[in-house]
Design a protein around this motif. Sequence first.
Motif, PDB file in Angstrom:
ATOM      1  N   THR A   1       1.048  12.175   7.115  1.00  0.00           N
ATOM      2  CA  THR A   1       1.275  10.718   7.132  1.00  0.00           C
ATOM      3  C   THR A   1       2.172  10.196   6.020  1.00  0.00           C
ATOM      4  OG1 THR A   1      -0.636  10.185   5.732  1.00  0.00           O
ATOM      5  CG2 THR A   1      -1.036  10.452   8.108  1.00  0.00           C
ATOM      6  N   GLY A   2       2.236  10.903   4.905  1.00  0.00           N
ATOM      7  CA  GLY A   2       2.998  10.421   3.762  1.00  0.00           C
ATOM      8  C   GLY A   2       2.245   9.409   2.922  1.00  0.00           C
ATOM      9  N   MET A   3       0.987   9.094   3.276  1.00  0.00           N
ATOM     10  CA  MET A   3       0.202   8.148   2.485  1.00  0.00           C
ATOM     11  C   MET A   3      -0.351   8.853   1.251  1.00  0.00           C
ATOM     12  SD  MET A   3      -0.902   5.128   1.919  1.00  0.00           S
ATOM     13  CE  MET A   3      -0.621   4.241   3.459  1.00  0.00           C
ATOM     14  N   PRO A   4       0.018   8.400   0.057  1.00  0.00           N
ATOM     15  CA  PRO A   4      -0.434   9.048  -1.172  1.00  0.00           C
ATOM     16  C   PRO A   4      -1.919   8.802  -1.433  1.00  0.00           C
ATOM     17  CG  PRO A   4       0.812   7.074  -1.683  1.00  0.00           C
ATOM     18  CD  PRO A   4       0.923   7.265  -0.196  1.00  0.00           C
ATOM     19  N   LEU A   5      -2.382   9.291  -2.559  1.00  0.00           N
ATOM     20  CA  LEU A   5      -3.800   9.183  -2.905  1.00  0.00           C
ATOM     21  C   LEU A   5      -4.108   7.758  -3.372  1.00  0.00           C
ATOM     22  CD1 LEU A   5      -6.498  10.559  -3.216  1.00  0.00           C
ATOM     23  CD2 LEU A   5      -5.790  11.378  -5.466  1.00  0.00           C
ATOM     24  N   VAL A   6      -4.639   6.947  -2.477  1.00  0.00           N
ATOM     25  CA  VAL A   6      -4.900   5.535  -2.779  1.00  0.00           C
ATOM     26  C   VAL A   6      -6.351   5.141  -2.511  1.00  0.00           C
ATOM     27  CG1 VAL A   6      -2.515   4.812  -2.402  1.00  0.00           C
ATOM     28  CG2 VAL A   6      -4.137   4.794  -0.476  1.00  0.00           C
ATOM     29  N   GLU A   7      -7.182   6.090  -2.094  1.00  0.00           N
ATOM     30  CA  GLU A   7      -8.584   5.775  -1.841  1.00  0.00           C
ATOM     31  C   GLU A   7      -9.437   6.999  -2.094  1.00  0.00           C
ATOM     32  OE1 GLU A   7      -8.725   4.534   2.235  1.00  0.00           O
ATOM     33  OE2 GLU A   7      -8.555   6.577   3.016  1.00  0.00           O
ATOM     34  N   ARG A   8     -10.739   6.772  -2.283  1.00  0.00           N
ATOM     35  CA  ARG A   8     -11.671   7.866  -2.524  1.00  0.00           C
ATOM     36  C   ARG A   8     -12.947   7.677  -1.711  1.00  0.00           C
ATOM     37  NH1 ARG A   8     -12.098  12.223  -5.921  1.00  0.00           N
ATOM     38  NH2 ARG A   8     -13.333  12.663  -4.069  1.00  0.00           N
ATOM     39  N   ARG A   9     -13.496   8.803  -1.237  1.00  0.00           N
ATOM     40  CA  ARG A   9     -14.829   8.778  -0.650  1.00  0.00           C
ATOM     41  C   ARG A   9     -15.822   8.909  -1.803  1.00  0.00           C
ATOM     42  NH1 ARG A   9     -14.401  12.592   2.574  1.00  0.00           N
ATOM     43  NH2 ARG A   9     -14.465  11.688   4.666  1.00  0.00           N
TER      44      ARG A   9
ATOM     45  N   SER B   1       3.822   0.274   2.497  1.00  0.00           N
ATOM     46  CA  SER B   1       5.133   0.354   1.861  1.00  0.00           C
ATOM     47  C   SER B   1       6.086   1.240   2.665  1.00  0.00           C
ATOM     48  CB  SER B   1       4.987   0.915   0.445  1.00  0.00           C
ATOM     49  OG  SER B   1       6.248   1.227  -0.118  1.00  0.00           O
ATOM     50  N   LYS B   2       7.371   0.916   2.603  1.00  0.00           N
ATOM     51  CA  LYS B   2       8.387   1.746   3.248  1.00  0.00           C
ATOM     52  C   LYS B   2       8.520   3.101   2.556  1.00  0.00           C
ATOM     53  CE  LYS B   2      11.153  -2.160   4.936  1.00  0.00           C
ATOM     54  NZ  LYS B   2      12.473  -2.848   4.873  1.00  0.00           N
ATOM     55  N   GLU B   3       7.970   3.213   1.354  1.00  0.00           N
ATOM     56  CA  GLU B   3       7.984   4.489   0.638  1.00  0.00           C
ATOM     57  C   GLU B   3       7.098   5.528   1.319  1.00  0.00           C
ATOM     58  OE1 GLU B   3       6.880   3.950  -3.431  1.00  0.00           O
ATOM     59  OE2 GLU B   3       8.313   2.327  -3.796  1.00  0.00           O
ATOM     60  N   VAL B   4       6.178   5.065   2.165  1.00  0.00           N
ATOM     61  CA  VAL B   4       5.218   5.966   2.806  1.00  0.00           C
ATOM     62  C   VAL B   4       5.859   6.634   4.018  1.00  0.00           C
ATOM     63  CG1 VAL B   4       2.978   6.137   3.951  1.00  0.00           C
ATOM     64  CG2 VAL B   4       3.277   4.583   2.010  1.00  0.00           C
TER      65      VAL B   4
ATOM     66  N   VAL C   1       0.840  -1.200   0.000  1.00  0.00           N
ATOM     67  CA  VAL C   1       0.000   0.000   0.000  1.00  0.00           C
ATOM     68  C   VAL C   1       0.874   1.249   0.000  1.00  0.00           C
ATOM     69  CG1 VAL C   1      -1.786   1.284   1.233  1.00  0.00           C
ATOM     70  CG2 VAL C   1      -1.806  -1.225   1.277  1.00  0.00           C
ATOM     71  N   GLY C   2       0.592   2.140  -0.936  1.00  0.00           N
ATOM     72  CA  GLY C   2       1.342   3.391  -1.028  1.00  0.00           C
ATOM     73  C   GLY C   2       2.548   3.319  -1.935  1.00  0.00           C
ATOM     74  N   GLN C   3       2.857   2.132  -2.455  1.00  0.00           N
ATOM     75  CA  GLN C   3       4.003   1.976  -3.357  1.00  0.00           C
ATOM     76  C   GLN C   3       3.680   2.578  -4.712  1.00  0.00           C
ATOM     77  OE1 GLN C   3       5.526  -2.053  -3.638  1.00  0.00           O
ATOM     78  NE2 GLN C   3       6.302  -1.719  -5.701  1.00  0.00           N
ATOM     79  N   LYS C   4       4.652   3.235  -5.307  1.00  0.00           N
ATOM     80  CA  LYS C   4       4.444   3.851  -6.610  1.00  0.00           C
ATOM     81  C   LYS C   4       4.371   2.770  -7.691  1.00  0.00           C
ATOM     82  CE  LYS C   4       6.568   7.758  -7.312  1.00  0.00           C
ATOM     83  NZ  LYS C   4       7.588   8.784  -7.664  1.00  0.00           N
TER      84      LYS C   4
ATOM     85  N   SER D   1       1.515  15.734 -15.304  1.00  0.00           N
ATOM     86  CA  SER D   1       1.215  14.349 -14.928  1.00  0.00           C
ATOM     87  C   SER D   1       1.565  14.183 -13.457  1.00  0.00           C
ATOM     88  CB  SER D   1       2.023  13.364 -15.785  1.00  0.00           C
ATOM     89  OG  SER D   1       1.670  12.030 -15.492  1.00  0.00           O
ATOM     90  N   CYS D   2       1.071  13.111 -12.846  1.00  0.00           N
ATOM     91  CA  CYS D   2       1.433  12.794 -11.467  1.00  0.00           C
ATOM     92  C   CYS D   2       1.378  11.275 -11.283  1.00  0.00           C
ATOM     93  CB  CYS D   2       0.534  13.512 -10.468  1.00  0.00           C
ATOM     94  SG  CYS D   2      -1.230  13.238 -10.658  1.00  0.00           S
ATOM     95  N   PRO D   3       2.147  10.749 -10.341  1.00  0.00           N
ATOM     96  CA  PRO D   3       2.267   9.298 -10.202  1.00  0.00           C
ATOM     97  C   PRO D   3       0.995   8.617  -9.702  1.00  0.00           C
ATOM     98  CG  PRO D   3       3.437  10.415  -8.433  1.00  0.00           C
ATOM     99  CD  PRO D   3       3.002  11.472  -9.389  1.00  0.00           C
ATOM    100  N   VAL D   4       0.984   7.290  -9.887  1.00  0.00           N
ATOM    101  CA  VAL D   4      -0.115   6.441  -9.442  1.00  0.00           C
ATOM    102  C   VAL D   4       0.457   5.439  -8.448  1.00  0.00           C
ATOM    103  CG1 VAL D   4      -1.822   4.732 -10.153  1.00  0.00           C
ATOM    104  CG2 VAL D   4      -1.377   6.720 -11.608  1.00  0.00           C
ATOM    105  N   HIS D   5      -0.279   5.191  -7.367  1.00  0.00           N
ATOM    106  CA  HIS D   5       0.215   4.325  -6.304  1.00  0.00           C
ATOM    107  C   HIS D   5      -0.727   3.146  -6.060  1.00  0.00           C
ATOM    108  CE1 HIS D   5       1.840   8.384  -5.624  1.00  0.00           C
ATOM    109  NE2 HIS D   5       2.897   7.792  -5.081  1.00  0.00           N
ATOM    110  N   SER D   6      -0.205   2.135  -5.409  1.00  0.00           N
ATOM    111  CA  SER D   6      -1.009   0.960  -5.098  1.00  0.00           C
ATOM    112  C   SER D   6      -1.893   1.222  -3.885  1.00  0.00           C
ATOM    113  CB  SER D   6      -0.104  -0.247  -4.817  1.00  0.00           C
ATOM    114  OG  SER D   6      -0.901  -1.382  -4.500  1.00  0.00           O
ATOM    115  N   SER D   7      -3.146   0.811  -3.995  1.00  0.00           N
ATOM    116  CA  SER D   7      -4.099   0.974  -2.895  1.00  0.00           C
ATOM    117  C   SER D   7      -4.173  -0.273  -2.016  1.00  0.00           C
ATOM    118  CB  SER D   7      -5.491   1.267  -3.453  1.00  0.00           C
ATOM    119  OG  SER D   7      -5.921   0.211  -4.312  1.00  0.00           O
TER     120      SER D   7
END
Length: 434
Positions: free
Chosen positions: A272-280, A103-106, A52-55, A64-70
């Motif tokens: 938190t460093g958690m990227p955009l991986v979820e939506r309301r 992910s340690k990336e977070v 979770v949070g890995q690019k 453009s902007c990156p996409v991460h794993s949810s």
Amino acid sequence: MRLNGIILPHRKGTENAETVAVPCPETVKIAMSQHMGAPCLPLVKTGDKVEVGQKLGDCETYMSCPVHSSVSGTVTAVSDMLLANGKSCKAVEIACDGLQTISKEVTPPEVTDKASLVKAVRESGCCGLGGAGFPTHVKLDYDESKTKIDSLIINAAECEPYITSDYREMIENADGVINGIKKIKKLLGIESVYIGIESNKPKAIALFEEKLAGEDGYKVLRLKASYPQGAEKVIAFNATGRIITEGTLPSDHGILVMNVSTVGFINSYLETGMPLVERRLTIDGDAVKTPCNVRAPIGMKLSDILKLTDTNIEGIHKLISGGPMMGMCVYDTDTPVCKTNNAFLAFKKPVSLKGLTVESGQTNCIRCGRCIGACPVGLMPAELERAYDRGDRAALNKLKINLCMNCGSCSYVCPAKRDLAEKNQLAKGFAISK
């Protein structure tokens, strides 16, 4: 001067429905194109373990902007995916392990000035969460030598019927939103903040007025509950009185407009460093047995969410991503959730917002002028339709076709049931083609 618009039934049936997190799905399919601009290139391959949070994807293109794993799990495929707009892109399919290992990336970014804020927002994968999907770092990265931003407008109008995801953000995460606003205001050196909320959301207005009482430089605006109040040009004018002229951006007029959920997410990312991986998401419509607001991972199949709301998928007549006015029809119930989604509406019968059964067939324009009166920027939709039908590019440009924001107000009020909004979108593409 005033900007026109229309009055719509609100149908905010989920306004008091607290957001519920959905269970981790068995699989997700994460598109590499989820925002305006260039798609990302996959950084993983079949068989890779992800967290979770890995690019998962990135692109060197500025727009453009990156996409991460949810989710955490194993990549089962990197395949082609057909998007709702007819284009295709790569997508990463993941079999979830249910562990949701982070992910340690977070890690929270270090942000001390505008440049580091822009860099952090890009790395977060943030794009406008109001639906347009404009990469947020691009909006923040204005040239200070040419542009002096003195006004930050928080767009909390949420003027489309049914949708309440932004409203729940305000109610459930008011402190996070306000902290995000304060950080952006400080880092960008902005003097004034306007928080625009439609008058049909009195609880949110009262909450923000209470929390910002005594704060200098902040003003909560009680906006008229009209459509399209949340359109960038409209809310900018109603907040500051400034007109965003043709061919210019709000930043050219000293204004920065940001969606309320976008600001809330930025604050969360900085903490938190958690990227955009979820939506309301708001899930509503007459085909939905249990209308609700849910928090779902990016890439989750819509069908999996609809099952949780006891929706009879086979009985759906029309499925819309977004609101009934500016939303887009979904052709496949297995469509995955993406960053720009804020609602899905499922209907089992063809009804209009006015509550009347939709009648088929158009009649000739009766020259009543209602479309002109409804257009928020004063265009002449019937004349634009005629210019497009005769292939007159010069007339389309003279009539300012590129100012059309595709709000659909003209089609809504037309007694002849002309497809004016749809024609305008075709006309825009035609006017700039060679």
